[in-house]
Design an enzyme around this catalytic site. Structure first.
Site, mmCIF file in Angstrom:
data_model
loop_
_atom_site.group_PDB
_atom_site.id
_atom_site.type_symbol
_atom_site.label_atom_id
_atom_site.label_comp_id
_atom_site.label_asym_id
_atom_site.label_seq_id
_atom_site.Cartn_x
_atom_site.Cartn_y
_atom_site.Cartn_z
ATOM 1 C CG ASP A 636 -21.022 0.480 4.635
ATOM 2 O OD1 ASP A 636 -20.337 0.970 5.568
ATOM 3 O OD2 ASP A 636 -22.229 0.176 4.752
ATOM 4 C CG HIS A 637 -14.114 2.376 6.306
ATOM 5 N ND1 HIS A 637 -13.500 1.176 6.596
ATOM 6 C CD2 HIS A 637 -13.101 3.288 6.214
ATOM 7 C CE1 HIS A 637 -12.206 1.347 6.690
ATOM 8 N NE2 HIS A 637 -11.924 2.627 6.454
ATOM 9 N NE ARG A 638 -22.388 0.960 7.949
ATOM 10 C CZ ARG A 638 -23.701 1.157 7.805
ATOM 11 N NH1 ARG A 638 -24.455 1.392 8.875
ATOM 12 N NH2 ARG A 638 -24.249 1.142 6.605
#
Length: 664
Positions: A636-638
């Site tokens: 998850d790139h967040r």
């Protein structure tokens, strides 16, 4: 003597065309007997005493369609469907309605051209055999007069001609052998039009001995109007053919016998030999001084004792044809000794015994000619016609797949899209035929859950990072731990958990609390392992994988897999994972990317181990063979960045390649 006066040539011509004299009733076309043909009884009723019929009266005289007798036991019939609407033009030989009898549904064809003026028995209603069900007007301009005469109560019922039939037995009946004491039915030459006196059998669609189903077309008959197929009203077996293909027979004469039981065929064949395909016309009342009617010229037959000339039709019994085919003889070269030169089975046997050469025809031709419906007639089953009418489809636009190109109900359903066309699948000789599913199957509860979880990840910004890990040392450790019940899955879970302990961000998830976005860290490292089971996918979880020994993890994993296969996992055993592993290496998959599960920060996809050649300065040739495995991390790139993923994979590779003591 009755006088009929017509005030115009047209009326006179019409009168002469449709009326035949019946002494007891004045005039009218007598209702046909219960013949084995799907056709209605049609009658024109005129006065039975010396009335004067003018052209005006004759012009409005309707053709009455009565409920036909579709079987010997039928007392009444139900109109399943009208294939024509009031006002529609009708041609002789065209199907106009579908009737349900006590045996089957059959289509009923018209014998006269005209216009359907009035439908008396509506769809779904029943009527006794012989009752008028509709009226046909000869001309379109007469439709109103026909309807008015019916609604005014002037349409006379069909004349009862039973007395005439009783009073006029067939004069030409010849003595025949007593019928055998078996259950059978006789097929007579049907009356396919009001002017038909005799019919020719164009083709038999069944051979002697063949089973017959009610409603199945069994022969094609040529009348003075058109060629029509004749259907069977009873189930059974075609025991004997009396009138051969190409031969003619008088209307009402027997053309075949149908046995109820197959064992009765020999007895009926013997009985059929005493029957004739020609009967004399019914006796007509005439003055005592009138001379007897001249005998009908006999149909030309080949002379006995000579073989048929080249190109001539061969007259032979069915058994003779069959025996000649078995012995390989060209039957046209055999001289017939039967009546009118008919070739018998004995003639074939004699030819074989005499040592005559077997002269097989050069080109094998079909035993029966291909049948083509008459012009304008569309071959279709009754149910297909009814279904096509309701779907408002033109049968002429549908390609039939039934026998002789007949349109079936399945053909109509495929035309409407209700049924998918069936295609013939190519298969190799000897290969097993595999039936592939083609129907809709609803999701199970587990499949719905998997689908919902996958859809929930569509709005997650994810990325993937891959790395190869050398597996030689790892495989050696596995071989040593395998006797203790340790599996590869347990070892992978332990190695991943140890790497996560050094990079906690990989074990985190994105979260929003109080409207503020942030990172939710997890103190426990619970490794969920994706397992495919029948009907879905589930993720049994090895809890606290970084803290437990390899043997303990191995035992726990076997227990979890067993529960997963039996469907006895508790919710805490499959939904408590903080990081997921998806391993498809055992299926030969080299590398793949996994979809990030909702609520987690990462999932590791593991491919299969492959041997590869790498440089090695210590090797003799400067090369060596090693085993490598490719892994792909989806994050998850967040909250997880590329550097985080890269460092995690580096640590994992270091543990699996160099620090295996941490696993043991």
């Amino acid at each position: 003597m009755k006088t009929i006066e017509a005030t115009s040539l047209t009326a006179a011509a019409a009168l002469l065309n449709v009326l035949c004299v019946i002494p007891a009733y004045g005039f009218g076309i007598a209702p046909a007997g219960q013949r084995a043909v799907s056709a209605p009884t049609i009658s024109r009723v005129g006065p039975s005493t010396g009335y004067v019929v003018t052209s005006t009266q004759l012009g409005a005289e309707p053709i009455k369609i009565t409920m036909p007798a579709l079987s010997s036991t039928m007392k009444e019939g139900r109109v399943v469907s009208w294939l024509k609407n009031e006002g529609d033009e009708i041609e002789a030989g065209e199907a106009i309605m579908v009737v349900e009898s006590d045996k089957a549904d059959m289509d009923v064809e018209a014998f006269e051209d005209g216009y359907l003026a009035k439908i008396i028995t509506e769809e779904g209603e029943s009527a006794p055999v012989g009752e008028v069900v509709a009226l046909i007007a000869a001309l379109e301009s007469e439709i109103g007069d026909v309807v008015s005469s019916y609604e005014g109560g002037s349409a006379a019922p069909a004349a009862d001609n039973s007395a005439a039939e009783d009073a006029a037995p067939a004069a030409g009946d010849t003595p025949a052998a007593a019928a055998p004491d078996v259950s059978f039915s006789q097929i007579d030459m049907p009356a396919l039009s009001s002017t038909m006196k005799e019919g020719k059998v164009v083709s038999w669609l069944k051979a002697e001995g063949d089973p017959i189903s009610s409603g199945e077309a069994i022969m094609v008959v040529e009348s003075d109007k058109a060629d029509m197929d004749v259907e069977a009203f009873e189930d059974g077996y075609l025991a004997a053919i009396i009138t051969e293909e190409g031969d003619s027979g008088a209307v009402g004469a027997p053309v075949a016998l149908i046995a109820e039981n197959e064992s009765d065929i020999p007895a009926l064949k013997a009985y059929a030999a005493t029957l004739s395909g020609f009967v004399a016309a019914p006796a007509v009342a005439a003055p005592a001084t009138s001379a007897p009617a001249a005998p009908k010229p006999a149909v030309s037959k080949p002379a006995a004792g000579g073989a048929a000339a080249s190109g001539d039709r061969v007259v032979a019994s069915p058994l003779a044809k069959k025996r000649a085919e078995e012995l390989g003889f060209d039957i046209s070269t055999i001289a017939g000794t039967g009546p009118n030169g008919r070739i018998t089975a004995g003639d074939v046997e004699a030819a074989a015994a005499s040592g005559a050469p077997a002269a097989k025809k050069a080109s094998a031709e079909p035993s029966k000619p291909a049948w083509t419906p008459a012009a304008g007639v569309i071959a279709a089953t009754p149910t297909a016609r009814a279904f096509a009418k309701k779907a408002k489809l033109d049968l002429a636009t549908i390609t039939g797949t039934g026998e002789f190109g007949r349109v079936t109900i399945d053909d109509v359903k495929m035309a409407t899209g209700e049924k998918k066309p069936e295609r013939k699948r190519a298969s190799q000789p000897g290969a097993e035929v595999v039936e592939l599913p083609g129907d809709f199957v609803a999701f199970t509860g587990m499949q719905k859950a998997v689908s919902n979880n996958m859809m929930a990840t569509l709005n997650i910004p994810e990325f993937r990072v891959s790395r190869e890990i050398q597996m030689d040392a790892f495989d050696s450790l596995y071989q040593s731990l395998k006797p203790k019940g340790v599996t590869v899955s347990a070892m992978l879970a332990k190695a991943v958990a140890l790497a996560i302990a050094k990079h906690p961000i990989i074990n985190s998830s994105y979260s929003e609390q109080g409207g503020a976005p942030g990172i939710q860290y997890n103190q426990d490292i619970n490794i969920a392992m994706a397992v495919a089971i029948d009907g879905g996918l589930i993720t049994p979880t090895l809890k606290y994988a970084n803290e437990r020994s390899m043997v303990e993890l191995g035992e726990n994993w076997k227990e979890l897999v067993g529960k997963a296969k039996t469907g006895t996992l508790s919710p805490d055993e499959y939904n408590s994972g903080t990081f997921t592993i998806s391993n498809m290496g055992m299926f030969g998959v080299t590398d793949f990317g996994a979809i990030l599960p909702a609520g987690s920060g990462g999932i590791l996809a593991i491919g299969g181990t492959q041997e590869t050649i790498v440089p090695d300065s210590a090797a003799v040739l400067g090369l060596k063979k090693v085993k490598k495995m490719k892994v792909t991390l989806t994050c998850d790139h967040r909250q997880i960045y590329g550097a985080d993923a890269a460092l995690f994979l580096k640590t994992l590779a270091d543990i699996m390649e160099n620090k295996l003591d941490m696993l043991s």
